[in-house]
Motif scaffolding. Structure first.
Motif, PDB file in Angstrom:
ATOM      1  N   SER A   1      77.100  52.907  55.138  1.00  0.00           N
ATOM      2  CA  SER A   1      76.892  51.798  56.082  1.00  0.00           C
ATOM      3  C   SER A   1      76.800  52.350  57.506  1.00  0.00           C
ATOM      4  N   HIS A   2      77.677  53.296  57.854  1.00  0.00           N
ATOM      5  CA  HIS A   2      77.618  53.904  59.193  1.00  0.00           C
ATOM      6  C   HIS A   2      76.235  54.516  59.446  1.00  0.00           C
ATOM      7  N   LEU A   3      75.756  55.216  58.435  1.00  0.00           N
ATOM      8  CA  LEU A   3      74.453  55.877  58.560  1.00  0.00           C
ATOM      9  C   LEU A   3      73.355  54.840  58.802  1.00  0.00           C
TER      10      LEU A   3
ATOM     11  N   ASP B   1      84.891  58.285  65.370  1.00  0.00           N
ATOM     12  CA  ASP B   1      86.316  58.501  65.174  1.00  0.00           C
ATOM     13  C   ASP B   1      86.685  58.334  63.695  1.00  0.00           C
ATOM     14  N   GLU B   2      86.115  57.331  63.059  1.00  0.00           N
ATOM     15  CA  GLU B   2      86.383  57.147  61.623  1.00  0.00           C
ATOM     16  C   GLU B   2      85.832  58.309  60.801  1.00  0.00           C
ATOM     17  N   GLU B   3      84.604  58.700  61.137  1.00  0.00           N
ATOM     18  CA  GLU B   3      83.956  59.780  60.380  1.00  0.00           C
ATOM     19  C   GLU B   3      84.704  61.105  60.528  1.00  0.00           C
TER      20      GLU B   3
ATOM     21  N   ASP C   1      81.489  42.333  57.786  1.00  0.00           N
ATOM     22  CA  ASP C   1      81.732  42.638  56.380  1.00  0.00           C
ATOM     23  C   ASP C   1      82.306  44.052  56.242  1.00  0.00           C
ATOM     24  N   HIS C   2      81.736  44.961  57.014  1.00  0.00           N
ATOM     25  CA  HIS C   2      82.169  46.356  57.013  1.00  0.00           C
ATOM     26  C   HIS C   2      83.633  46.472  57.482  1.00  0.00           C
ATOM     27  N   ALA C   3      83.939  45.817  58.595  1.00  0.00           N
ATOM     28  CA  ALA C   3      85.297  45.889  59.166  1.00  0.00           C
ATOM     29  C   ALA C   3      86.312  45.267  58.202  1.00  0.00           C
TER      30      ALA C   3
ATOM     31  N   ILE D   1      86.193  45.322  54.974  1.00  0.00           N
ATOM     32  CA  ILE D   1      86.496  46.291  53.909  1.00  0.00           C
ATOM     33  C   ILE D   1      87.470  47.357  54.445  1.00  0.00           C
ATOM     34  N   GLU D   2      87.256  47.773  55.695  1.00  0.00           N
ATOM     35  CA  GLU D   2      88.163  48.782  56.261  1.00  0.00           C
ATOM     36  C   GLU D   2      89.573  48.220  56.465  1.00  0.00           C
ATOM     37  N   ASP D   3      89.649  47.033  57.076  1.00  0.00           N
ATOM     38  CA  ASP D   3      90.960  46.476  57.443  1.00  0.00           C
ATOM     39  C   ASP D   3      91.740  45.930  56.249  1.00  0.00           C
TER      40      ASP D   3
HETATM   41 FE   LIG Z   1      83.419  51.878  59.980  1.00  0.00          FE
END
Ligand SMILES: [Fe+2]
Ligand SMILES: [Fe+2]
Length: 238
Positions: A85-87, A133-135, A215-217, A219-221
Motif C-alpha cells: 500500500s505504501h508503494l 518511519d514505518e518502513e 483503511d490503511h491506518a 489496519i495499522e492501529d
Molecule cells: Fe503505513
C-alpha cells in the motif's frame, strides 16, 4: 451488508466496488478474470484466501472489521500488504494527486491555488516522513519480533529487547486532519476562478485517497499494533 466469499466471481467483486482495484493489485491480482471466483484466483496465485477476503471485505464495508480474525494472521502477511500500500501511495497516488493539482493551478487565475499548493506540499512532507518511519523503524522491528517469537530465539536480539511497538508507531491523527483540512479549504474558500472539471477531479482523487489511507491506518492501529503488543507481552514477560 454485502460480504464477498470464496464463491464470489472476481468480476462481480469489481462491479460491486471499483475502488477495490488498487486493493486487489496489492495482492498481485490483475484484470482478465473471466469467470474465476475469489477462491480460484487465490489458489492460482498462491494468495492466502482468508486474508484476502478479510482485507477486501473490511475495505468494502466500513462496519465490517473482523479484528480477531485479522489479528490471527502473521505480521509478515500484514506488513507485506501494508508495504505494498505504501508503494502504491508513493509511486501512483501521490504523483497522480500532484499532476491533478498542477493542472488545476495551471488552468486557473486564482492565487488561492498557490496557497493550496503550499498546504499540500506540507501535507505530503508529513505523510512521506510517516511512511518512511514505518518502513525503516516500525516494520523491521515487528518482523524481527515475529521471527524471534516464531523460532523461539533466546536471548532476544537487542533490536527486539530494547524496543516496543508503541515507541515506533506514530499516530495518524495529524496526517488525517491535514488531508481533511486540504479538502475543506478547497470546498469552503476557493474563489470561483478555476476550472470545474480540473477541480472536481482533484477533489475526487483526494476523497478516494483519504478513504484508502483511513483503511490503511485502521489496519495499522487496530490490527498490527495490538497484535504486536500481544506478542511483546508473551515474549518479554514469558
Ligand atoms: Fe503505513
Ligand atoms: Fe501509519
Amino acid at each position: 451488508m454485502e460480504l464477498f466469499d470464496k464463491n464470489t466471481r472476481m468480476t462481480d467483486l469489481i462491479h460491486s466496488n471499483y475502488l477495490l482495484l488498487p486493493v486487489i493489485n496489492r495482492f498481485g491480482v490483475r484484470l482478465g478474470f473471466g469467470d474465476m471466483t475469489v477462491g480460484d484466483i487465490c489458489a492460482d496465485k498462491g494468495i492466502d484466501m482468508n486474508f484476502f477476503l478479510a482485507i477486501v471485505n473490511a475495505f468494502h464495508n466500513h462496519e465490517y472489521f473482523p479484528e480477531e480474525e485479522l489479528r490471527a494472521f502473521s505480521s509478515v502477511l500484514i506488513i507485506d500488504y501494508l508495504r505494498k500500500s505504501h508503494l502504491d501511495f508513493i509511486q501512483v497516488r501521490i504523483p497522480k494527486i500532484e499532476f491533478l493539482l498542477s493542472r488545476l493551478v495551471a488552468n486557473s487565475a486564482s492565487d488561492d491555488l498557490k496557497v493550496i499548493q503550499t498546504f499540500y506540499n506540507k501535507y505530503k512532507e508529513e505523510l512521506i516522513a510517516h511512511i518512511n518511519d514505518e518502513e525503516e523503524n516500525a516494520f523491521p522491528y515487528v518482523l524481527e519480533l515475529q521471527k524471534a517469537y516464531d523460532l523461539n530465539i533466546r536471548p532476544l536480539p537487542e533490536s527486539v529487547r530494547n524496543y516496543s511497538i508503541q515507541s515506533f508507531e506514530k499516530e495518524h491523527t495529524n496526517v488525517d486532519e491535514k488531508l481533511f483540512d486540504l479538502k475543506n479549504i478547497i470546498i469552503k474558500y476557493l474563489k470561483p476562478n478555476y476550472n470545474d472539471h480540473d477541480c472536481n477531479e482533484f477533489l475526487f482523487e483526494l476523497f478516494q485517497f483519504e478513504r484508502d489511507l483511513q483503511d490503511h491506518a485502521r489496519i495499522e492501529d487496530k490490527i498490527l499494533v495490538p497484535k504486536v503488543m500481544d506478542i511483546e507481552k508473551a515474549i518479554k514477560n514469558g
